[in-house]
Design a protein around this motif. Structure first.
Motif, PDB file in Angstrom:
ATOM      1  N   GLU A 837      -6.765   3.111   6.624  1.00  0.00           N
ATOM      2  CA  GLU A 837      -5.671   2.793   5.647  1.00  0.00           C
ATOM      3  C   GLU A 837      -5.437   3.847   4.442  1.00  0.00           C
ATOM      4  N   GLU A 840      -3.579   6.638   6.309  1.00  0.00           N
ATOM      5  CA  GLU A 840      -2.072   6.379   6.581  1.00  0.00           C
ATOM      6  C   GLU A 840      -1.448   6.220   5.408  1.00  0.00           C
ATOM      7  N   LYS A 841      -1.740   5.697   4.106  1.00  0.00           N
ATOM      8  CA  LYS A 841      -1.272   5.714   3.020  1.00  0.00           C
ATOM      9  C   LYS A 841      -0.750   7.083   2.416  1.00  0.00           C
ATOM     10  N   VAL A 843      -0.706   9.853   4.041  1.00  0.00           N
ATOM     11  CA  VAL A 843       0.293  10.339   4.751  1.00  0.00           C
ATOM     12  C   VAL A 843       1.701   9.878   4.622  1.00  0.00           C
ATOM     13  N   ALA A 844       1.873   8.552   4.515  1.00  0.00           N
ATOM     14  CA  ALA A 844       3.001   7.903   4.307  1.00  0.00           C
ATOM     15  C   ALA A 844       3.541   8.439   2.850  1.00  0.00           C
ATOM     16  N   LYS A 845       2.663   8.827   1.959  1.00  0.00           N
ATOM     17  CA  LYS A 845       2.984   8.982   0.397  1.00  0.00           C
ATOM     18  C   LYS A 845       3.684  10.551   0.752  1.00  0.00           C
ATOM     19  N   SER A 846       3.257  11.343   1.544  1.00  0.00           N
ATOM     20  CA  SER A 846       3.713  12.780   1.594  1.00  0.00           C
ATOM     21  C   SER A 846       4.892  12.622   2.202  1.00  0.00           C
ATOM     22  N   MET A 847       5.410  11.853   3.161  1.00  0.00           N
ATOM     23  CA  MET A 847       6.488  12.038   4.024  1.00  0.00           C
ATOM     24  C   MET A 847       7.738  11.174   3.343  1.00  0.00           C
ATOM     25  N   GLU A 848       7.536  10.686   2.310  1.00  0.00           N
ATOM     26  CA  GLU A 848       8.553   9.856   1.536  1.00  0.00           C
ATOM     27  C   GLU A 848       9.627  10.821   0.887  1.00  0.00           C
TER      28      GLU A 848
END
Length: 945
Positions: A837, A840-841, A843-848
Motif C-alpha cells: 500500500e 502504490e500510494k 507511485v500514484a502520487k507521482s503520476m497525478e
C-alpha cells in the motif's frame, strides 16, 4: 616476672574465659600501652605451655612495639600486616595483638578475630588515646573524619561482655557486663563423646579413623549422616547443612569426600562460587586420606592449577589405589555439562550461586552441600531458605525424607558455644540477620504508609533503640545480597553520598508496630553519567558496583566523556518477605520521586507533632539530639534530574521496574557472577532530562536489537519482547516510510516473492532472508499502523532478530510447529500488505497531474500594451543617442547609381559585386610580399644544390 600488680578482675576474667573455652578482649589506652603486652602473654603462658601468638600491625617492616617478647623468633610467633590477614585465616592462635587500629578495615578485623581460639586473649592497643571518649575519634581505614562507625564501635566496645578497657598502667577504665560464673566446662565432654563414638564404630575402621579428625561431636554426627546417604546411593538425593561461620562444615565435606572414595565413588566434583572457598574442603580431604593411610605418589596425585590467576591452587586429586578415581573442582557454570559423568557433587556455600544452576540438580548422583547463614562472608538466611525451597527434587521414586534432608550445626570448632566475642563481632558488623516472619502492624494500605529519611548520625549513635532499628534495617537490606560483607556496614555509616529511606506503617498504629520496616531503600547520589551508556557498558566486563564513579576503573580510554548531571541511584530496594508483591515497593518509589520533585515541601502541624513525638520516644536513651527517622517534609532533598536503578535481567524485576515507569538505557553483553545480564534503567525527575533519556533509549534499542542474534539469543521470547515494549517512548513514530526507503531495503523482485508467498504460490524458504529486515522495521516502530498480537510479535522477534529455528520457537512458546508457521504467515501477510500500500500510494502520487488554478490578471490588455510600447520607445531613444556620435563612414557603400541599377535589374540571379579602389590597392600590396619571399627561397635552394 611478678604479676601481682595486675588487677584481680583482669586475672579472673582470663581464668574464667580459659575455663569455658571462650575468648576475652582487652583494650589498652595510653602512650605506654606497648609495654603491657608482655603481661598478658605471661598470664596466658601460665595456662598454656606454648602460646601461639599473632601480632598484627600496619606493615611487617615496621618496628615491633612489643620488644620484650620471649617468642618473637620462634615458630609460635607470627608477624602479619593487615593486608595479609587472608594468608593466616585458617591458622589458630591463643594471643592476638593489634598494634595500630587506624589501618584496620572491618573485613580484616573480623577475619583476624576468627583465628583466635577459645581461652585466648585479644588485645587492642591505642597509644594515642587516654580516655574512653577518645575512642569515638578512631578512624578505621576509610578516610572519613569524623566517622559514625568509629563512634558506634567505641560505644559497643564499652558494652562488650567479657572485656575491659585499661590504661597503660593496667587500671580498669571501663568494663563490659559481667559474665555468669555458673557455666559448666564442656571442652572435655566433647573429647570424651568423640572417643566414645569412635569406639562404637570400631567395626568400620575407615569411619572410626575419620571421626578421630573431627573436633566436635556435631561434626562427627554429621559425618555419620553423610555416610548413610553415601552408602544408600539414592538417586536424586540432596543433603543440605546450614550453620553460622566457624562450625566446621567445609571440613566435614572434605572428610565426606574421603569417605566416598573408600565407598568406591569414582567421579566426584566440588563446586563453589570461588575456588578460594574450597581450600578448606581440599585440606580436610587430604587429612581424611592420611587418616585412611593413603600415601601421596603411591596412592594418589595432586593436581594444581596452571593458571597464574589461581597461583597453583589445588584443583583436584587423582586416586589409583584400587581403581581410577578422581576429585575435581569445577566452576558452577560447567555443572550442567559435566553432571552426567558425576556420582557425587559437593557444593560449598551453594546459596551464593544462581538458582538457575541449582534448580537442575536432578540426575543419577548424590548432592552434599553446606552453607553459612551468619558471620563474616556468610550467605543471608533468607537466600538460603529460598534456595532450599527451589531445589527439592521432583522425582517420586523415593520418599521425600530420603530425597531431601536438611540439618543445622550450632557447635563452634575453635571455641565453646555462646562465645561473647563472636556475638559482639556479629553485632558490630550486623552479621547475624534476623527478620520476623510477620510484622505486628498487619497489612496497611500502601498509600497510608509513610516514607522516612534515616538520620545516620543518630542511627549510629550506639543507643539501644538505634541499635535495634539498625539491626532490623541491615537485616532487610542484606537479604538480597549473596554474601554478608563486614565492610558493608562501614559504607552504610560513612559513605558521604549514601541516603537511606524506610517505608513504615501509618502513625495511627501503635508506636511499637509503627517501627516495623516494610520496605527499605538505599540510594547513592550520582554526580555524573556517561555521555553514551551503551558504549560505556560495552567496555565493562563485570559491573561490581552500582555507582558510575566505580565504572571508571573498568572502562577504557575510548569511553565517551562523563557529563555532569546529578541523579539518585537506587542501589537496593528490599521489601519485607511477607509484604512482597503487594504494592509497597512501588509506593515507596512513588514517595521518593515526589520527594525529589519537590512535592513534599508543605509542612503540616499534625505531621510535625507526630514526627516529634516519635522522635522523642525513639531517642529517650540516646545522646543524639535528633531522631534517626525524619519525615520527608522536614528534610532538604538533593537536587536530582533522574532516578537510576541497576538490576539483574529477570522477568519479575523487569515487570516491576516497567510498572513504575523506568526506561532501559544499558544492558551488559556479558553475564555477571549470578549468570544474568545487568540492566540499567532510568526515570526522569525533571522534564529537561526526558530528551537525554529518549536519546539513551533509542541508542539502547539499536544496540539491543543488533545483539539479539548473538549475546541475547538465549533470551526467552517473552523476556526479549518485554524489554522492547518497556519504554514510554515506544509510542513516538519514526519518519514515514516511502517507496525509496522500501526499495533500498527490499528490492522490487523480493517484494514480488513476498507477495507470492502470501498468496501461497512460493515456498517459505525463498523469503526467509527478508524476515530480519521486516522484523527490524517493525520493532523500530516504522510500521506503527500494523497491529500484531503478542504471540505474533514473539514469533517475528524470534525468527527475525534472534535467528531461532521453528523447533526452538515451538519449545519456547509451547505451541505446535504448524501453528508457529501459520502465525508467521499471517504476520508476513499484514506487513507485505502494508508495504504494498505504501508503494502504490507513492507511485500514484507521482503520476497525478497538478490542478491548474486560473487567476485574473492585475492589468487589462491595453494597459499592458501601452506599458510595453513606452519601454520600447525609451530603448530606441537610448540606441539613437549612442549612434549619433559614432563614425560610420567606413561602412559606406561604394558604386554609382548606374552600376547599382545594372547589377540589381540585370534579370539574372547572381551576386552583386562593386569594385573598390581602396580594397584593390590593399589586396595587391598584400599579395606581392609573399611572392617575393617565395622566390627568394627557391633561388636559395638552387644555389645549395
Amino acid at each position: 616476672m611478678s604479676l601481682d600488680f595486675v588487677d584481680k578482675r583482669v586475672k579472673k576474667l582470663i581464668k574464667l574465659c580459659f575455663k569455658r573455652n571462650h575468648r576475652s578482649l582487652f583494650s589498652i589506652l595510653g602512650r605506654d600501652a606497648y609495654s603491657q603486652v608482655s603481661v598478658f602473654y605471661d598470664i596466658l603462658s601460665e595456662r598454656k605451655s606454648k602460646v601461639q601468638t599473632l601480632y598484627c600491625s600496619k606493615d611487617e617492616s615496621e618496628e615491633l612495639a612489643w620488644k620484650s617478647s620471649p617468642t618473637r623468633n620462634n615458630e609460635s610467633f607470627i608477624r602479619c600486616s593487615y593486608n595479609n590477614i587472608s594468608s593466616i585465616s585458617h591458622r589458630l592462635f591463643h594471643f592476638a595483638v593489634f598494634q595500630d587500629m587506624t589501618e584496620l578495615t572491618p573485613d580484616t578485623l573480623s577475619a583476624a578475630l576468627k583465628t583466635v581460639q577459645g581461652g585466648g586473649i585479644i588485645l587492642f592497643l591505642f597509644p594515642s588515646m587516654k580516655h574512653v571518649e577518645d575512642l569515638k575519634t578512631l578512624n578505621l581505614n576509610m578516610g572519613c573524619k569524623p566517622s559514625r562507625f568509629s563512634r558506634r564501635l567505641a560505644s559497643l566496645l564499652c558494652d562488650c561482655p567479657g572485656s575491659f578497657i585499661l590504661d597503660d598502667k593496667l587500671s580498669i577504665i571501663s568494663s563490659g557486663p559481667k559474665l555468669p560464673e555458673n557455666i559448666e566446662d564442656g571442652s572435655l565432654t566433647q573429647i570424651q563423646q568423640i572417643q566414645e563414638l569412635q569406639q562404637k564404630h570400631e567395626s568400620d575402621p575407615a569411619v572410626a579413623s575419620l571421626i578421630g579428625v573431627c573436633r566436635t561431636i556435631e561434626q562427627a554426627e554429621l559425618l555419620l549422616k553423610f555416610q548413610d546417604v553415601l552408602k544408600k546411593q539414592t538417586l536424586h538425593s540432596i543433603f543440605s547443612v546450614s550453620s553460622p561461620v566457624g562450625r566446621g562444615k567445609s571440613a566435614i565435606l572434605g572428610l565426606a569426600i574421603a569417605l566416598s572414595l573408600e565407598l568406591k565413588y569414582s567421579n566426584i566434583f566440588i563446586s563453589s562460587s570461588s575456588i578460594e572457598n574450597v581450600d578448606v574442603v581440599f585440606k580436610f580431604l587430604l587429612k581424611g586420606l592420611d587418616a585412611l593411610n593413603y600415601k601421596e605418589d603411591t596412592d594418589f596425585d595432586l593436581i594444581e592449577s596452571d593458571n597464574l590467576r589461581f597461583k597453583n591452587t589445588l584443583m583436584g586429586v587423582d586416586i589409583f589405589r584400587d581403581h581410577p578415581q578422581s576429585v575435581r573442582f569445577i566452576f558452577p557454570c560447567d555443572i550442567g555439562q559435566k553432571s552426567d559423568q558425576a556420582e557425587l557433587i559437593v557444593f560449598d556455600e551453594p546459596a551464593a550461586l544462581p538458582l538457575s544452576i541449582l534448580k537442575n540438580l536432578s540426575g543419577s548422583f548424590v548432592v552434599l552441600m553446606a552453607s553459612s547463614t551468619s558471620g563474616p562472608g556468610a550467605t543471608n538466611p533468607d537466600l538460603y531458605n529460598k534456595m532450599v525451597t527451589n531445589i527439592k527434587p521432583s522425582s517420586t521414586h523415593v520418599s521425600d525424607s530420603e530425597r531431601f534432608q536438611t540439618l543445622t550445626v550450632k557447635e563452634p570448632i575453635f571455641y565453646a558455644s555462646n562465645d561473647h566475642i563472636e556475638s559482639w563481632v556479629n553485632q558490630v558488623f550486623c552479621l547475624e540477620p534476623s527478620i520476623s516472619t510477620h510484622l505486628s502492624c498487619g497489612f496497611p494500605i500502601p498509600e497510608q504508609c509513610r516514607l522516612f529519611c534515616v538520620n545516620r548520625d543518630a542511627l549510629f549513635s550506639g543507643s539501644s533503640q538505634a541499635e535495634e532499628f539498625l539491626q532490623n534495617l541491615s537485616s532487610i537490606l542484606s537479604s538480597s545480597s549473596r554474601t554478608m560483607d563486614p565492610n558493608y556496614i562501614l559504607n552504610l555509616a560513612d559513605s558521604p553520598d549514601y541516603r537511606i529511606y524506610c517505608l513504615l506503617p501509618p502513625a495511627s498504629i501503635s508506636q511499637k508496630a509503627s517501627m516495623s520496616i516494610i520496605c527499605a531503600l538505599l540510594v547513592h547520589i550520582e554526580n555524573e553519567i556517561p555521555d553514551n551508556i551503551i558504549h560505556c557498558g560495552g567496555n565493562l566486563n563485570n559491573p561490581s558496583s552500582g555507582c558510575f564513579n566505580e565504572w571508571k576503573k573498568f572502562v577504557s580510554t575510548s569511553t565517551p566523556r562523563f557529563i555532569p548531571t546529578q541523579g539518585a541511584h537506587v542501589l537496593n530496594i528490599v521489601t519485607h518477605q511477607s509484604y512482597r508483591k503487594m504494592g509497597y515497593g512501588s509506593q515507596a518509589l512513588q514517595f521518593l520521586q515526589e520527594f525529589y520533585e519537590g512535592k513534599l515541601i508543605n509542612l503540616d502541624e499534625t505531621c510535625m507533632d507526630e514526627s516529634s513525638s516519635l522522635g522523642d520516644g525513639l531517642n529517650r536513651n540516646s545522646s543524639s539530639d535528633s531522631s534517626f527517622l525524619q519525615k520527608l517534609t522536614e528534610v532538604q532533598s538533593d537536587s536530582v534530574e533522574y532516578i537510576l536503578v541497576s538490576c539483574n535481567l529477570v522477568s519479575d524485576l523487569l515487570r516491576f521496574w516497567k510498572k513504575v515507569g523506568f526506561v532501559p538505557v544499558f544492558i551488559s553483553d556479558k553475564k555477571n557472577s549470578e549468570e544474568t545480564h545487568t540492566l540499567f534503567m532510568v526515570k526522569s525527575v525533571e522534564n529537561k532530562f526526558d530528551v537525554l533519556a529518549e536519546k539513551y533509549w533509542h541508542s539502547f534499542l539499536k544496540h539491543y536489537c543488533s545483539q539479539l542474534g548473538s549475546d541475547f539469543r538465549s533470551f526467552e521470547a517473552s523476556l526479549a519482547l518485554t524489554l522492547i515494549h518497556v519504554s514510554k517512548f515506544n509510542g513516538k513514530q519514526c519518519k514515514e516510510l516511502g517507496k525509496g526507503d522500501i526499495d533500498l531495503l527490499i528490492r522490487p523482485h523480493q517484494m514480488k516473492s513476498l507477495e507470492k508467498y502470501c498468496q501461497n504460490l512460493q515456498d517459505f524458504h525463498s523469503i526467509m532472508q527478508f524476515i530480519p529486515t521486516l522484523a527490524s522495521l517493525y520493532f523500530k516502530n516504522y510500521l506503527k499502523e500494523i497491529e500484531l498480537s503478542r504471540v505474533q510479535e514473539a514469533i517475528l522477534l524470534s525468527y527475525g532478530l534472534q535467528y531461532k529455528t521453528a523447533d526452538e520457537i515451538s519449545k519456547d512458546l509451547g505451541l505446535p510447529n504448524m501453528q508457529v508457521h501459520g502465525l508467521l504467515n499471517r504476520t508476513l501477510k499484514k506487513i507485505t500488505k502494508y508495504l504494498t500500500e505504501v508503494i502504490e500510494k507513492s507511485v500514484a502520487k507521482s503520476m497525478e497531474t497538478p490542478d491548474v488554478i486560473m487567476k485574473p490578471i492585475d492589468q487589462d490588455l491595453n494597459e499592458e500594451l501601452e506599458e510595453a510600447a513606452q519601454k520600447i520607445k525609451q530603448q530606441q531613444e537610448l540606441d539613437a543617442l549612442k549612434l549619433r556620435d559614432l563614425d560610420i563612414s567606413q561602412y559606406a557603400i561604394k558604386g554609382s547609381e548606374d552600376e547599382w541599377q545594372k547589377a540589381l535589374f540585370s534579370g539574372r540571379k547572381t551576386l552583386v559585386s562593386i569594385k573598390s579602389l581602396k580594397t584593390k590597392t590593399v589586396t595587391e600590396e598584400t599579395n606581392s610580399k609573399p611572392q617575393q619571399s617565395f622566390k627568394k627561397n627557391k633561388q636559395q635552394k638552387k644555389r645549395k644544390k
